[in-house]
Design an enzyme around this catalytic site. Structure first.
Site, PDB file in Angstrom:
ATOM      1  N   TRP A  99       0.852  -1.202   0.000  1.00 15.64           N
ATOM      2  CA  TRP A  99       0.000   0.000   0.000  1.00 15.64           C
ATOM      3  C   TRP A  99       0.878   1.239   0.000  1.00 15.64           C
ATOM      4  O   TRP A  99       0.648   2.194  -0.743  1.00 15.64           O
ATOM      5  CB  TRP A  99      -0.958   0.010   1.184  1.00 15.64           C
ATOM      6  N   ASP A 166      -1.573   6.993   6.411  1.00 16.00           N
ATOM      7  CA  ASP A 166      -2.633   6.101   5.948  1.00 16.00           C
ATOM      8  C   ASP A 166      -2.963   5.210   7.143  1.00 16.00           C
ATOM      9  O   ASP A 166      -2.155   4.374   7.550  1.00 16.00           O
ATOM     10  CB  ASP A 166      -2.110   5.267   4.765  1.00 16.00           C
ATOM     11  N   LYS A 190     -12.122  -1.269   6.914  1.00 21.04           N
ATOM     12  CA  LYS A 190     -11.396  -2.163   7.813  1.00 21.04           C
ATOM     13  C   LYS A 190     -11.902  -2.024   9.251  1.00 21.04           C
ATOM     14  O   LYS A 190     -12.093  -3.005   9.929  1.00 21.04           O
ATOM     15  CB  LYS A 190      -9.888  -1.883   7.772  1.00 21.04           C
TER      16      LYS A 190
HETATM   17  C1  LIG Z   1      -7.021  -1.663   2.336  1.00 20.04           C
HETATM   18  C2  LIG Z   1      -5.960  -0.656   2.400  1.00 20.04           C
HETATM   19  C3  LIG Z   1      -5.785   0.312   1.404  1.00 20.04           C
HETATM   20  C4  LIG Z   1      -6.623   0.380   0.166  1.00 20.04           C
HETATM   21  O1  LIG Z   1      -7.873   0.854   0.463  1.00 20.04           O
HETATM   22  P1  LIG Z   1      -8.983   1.057  -0.666  1.00 20.04           P
HETATM   23  O2  LIG Z   1     -10.043   1.766   0.107  1.00 20.04           O
HETATM   24  O3  LIG Z   1      -9.389  -0.305  -1.136  1.00 20.04           O
HETATM   25  O4  LIG Z   1      -8.408   1.872  -1.760  1.00 20.04           O
HETATM   26  C5  LIG Z   1      -4.782   1.253   1.580  1.00 20.04           C
HETATM   27  N1  LIG Z   1      -3.996   1.239   2.663  1.00 20.04           N
HETATM   28  C6  LIG Z   1      -4.119   0.303   3.631  1.00 20.04           C
HETATM   29  C7  LIG Z   1      -3.213   0.323   4.809  1.00 20.04           C
HETATM   30  C8  LIG Z   1      -5.106  -0.675   3.528  1.00 20.04           C
HETATM   31  O5  LIG Z   1      -5.248  -1.597   4.494  1.00 20.04           O
END
Ligand SMILES: *Cc1c(COP(=O)(O)O)cnc(C)c1O
Length: 360
Positions: A99, A166, A190
């Site tokens: 990511w 993030d 999540k």
């Molecule tokens: C799942 C995830 C993403 C991607 O998220 P999307 O909403 O599917 O674009 C980015 N960063 C982390 C840490 C993730 O767990």
């Protein structure tokens, strides 16, 4: 049979959030009209939007000088919206997983990017330490929880430059000192809701500093107004995911807020890691000091790799869902987010113990 949901995302939600959403889809706010059929300009919806922002502010103790906005496009869209809004000449990134790597790729469209450290050499099984954050950059970007590899930055780090995080997969799992960050973002699916809504928490004074023109929708300032009822309503917001997020955050608050969530999350993770460390058939894949409280990754111990499929089938027969590891790591991954009850973790531990007995 009872199903225990360990999916990595989308994943388990609080039961009451799902139930109240079903009710709202039938009859929103006693209007006789369903949530999916109302205008987002009705007062009932404006109230939900305002309350959702308020819940974020309350739970994370977000100061007034930060905007809290809800967007579409997932965290992946933020990979380019962050540099579009904040990158003037150069940014620094900590590469702790794919990511993070994807975020690096998008930032390069806007300027120079320095990857200060990466753990790619060991399949991102640890968080790099001892790196130096450059001071000639517009911001330093980190991924606090690495969903695929089960590693987590457990503390709010001190950064000499604007810190951008993030927090897709560990937001609301522990108290966060928001003031240490210039910006925090993530996809809801999540830990705070379903797929379809993205949260952005950004200090307002950081915005409007880049010289490049920014498309209206990409400019965070578009989605933030002084007037509460218009916030995150420049265009039609994703009403269903926001409603579920509202209900999920209400549940978090009822559990006692983030201190309480953190306590139970530590208990759940400890239970599972203790079993992985004790059980002679399994071994964890992440460096111990960096182990995630949200995603627990483990494999069969060397010599017992052949038992992997058998354990997968055994666990399935006991109601375990979603424990297959990401293809880049292999083995197993149990995601034990806020809404995953301790009882599910206990069931998985019991399942691992039973499997051990079968192979004595
Ligand atoms: C799942 C995830 C993403 C991607 O998220 P999307 O909403 O599917 O674009 C980015 N960063 C982390 C840490 C993730 O767990």
């Amino acid at each position: 049979m009872k199903a225990y949901n360990f999916n990595a995302g989308p994943c388990v939600l609080p039961r009451q959030a799902v139930e109240s959403t079903i009710e709202a889809i039938q009859n929103f706010d006693n209007t006789g009209i369903g949530l999916l059929e109302i205008s987002h300009r009705t007062p009932g919806w404006e109230r939900i939007m305002a309350e959702t922002e308020q819940l974020w502010r309350e739970l994370l103790n977000i100061p007034e000088e930060y905007a809290v906005i809800f967007l579409g496009g997932g965290a992946s869209t933020q990979f380019f919206e962050v540099p579009a809004n904040l990158l003037k000449t150069k940014a620094a990134y900590l590469q702790t997983g794919v990511w993070a790597k994807k975020a690096v790729k998008e930032a390069k469209f806007y300027g120079e990017v320095e990857v200060v450290a990466s753990s790619e050499d060991k399949t991102y099984s640890y968080i790099p330490k001892g790196y130096t954050i450059p001071t000639d950059v517009d911001y330093f970007h980190i991924t606090t929880n690495n969903t695929i590899y089960g590693t987590e930055i457990h503390e709010d780090i001190d950064s000499p430059v604007t810190l951008v995080a993030d927090m897709s997969s560990d937001i609301m799992s522990r108290p966060v000192d928001v003031k240490k960050y210039g910006m925090i973002y993530g996809g809801a699916q999540k830990n705070v809701g379903p797929a379809g809504v993205t949260f952005v928490i950004v200090r307002k004074d950081l915005l409007g500093k880049v010289e490049r023109p920014i498309q209206t929708m990409v400019d965070y300032r578009t989605h933030y107004t002084e007037e509460v009822k218009n916030r995150s309503m420049f265009n039609t917001p994703p009403v269903l995911p926001i409603f579920v997020m509202h209900e999920t955050l209400k549940w978090v608050k009822e559990q006692g807020g983030l201190e309480a969530m953190y306590k139970i999350n530590k208990e759940k993770a400890e239970l599972l890691y203790n079993e992985i460390d004790r059980n002679p058939l399994f071994v964890g894949t992440a460096a111990k000091e960096d182990r995630s409280l949200m995603n627990v990754c483990f494999v069969m111990v060397p010599g017992h790799e052949a038992l992997q499929d058998e354990f997968m089938a055994f666990a399935k027969s006991k109601g375990m869902v979603g424990i297959k590891g990401h293809r880049s790591v292999g083995g197993f991954r149990a995601s034990i987010y806020n809404a995953c009850p301790k009882e599910a973790v206990e069931a998985l531990v019991a399942c691992m113990q039973e499997f051990e007995q079968l192979h004595k």
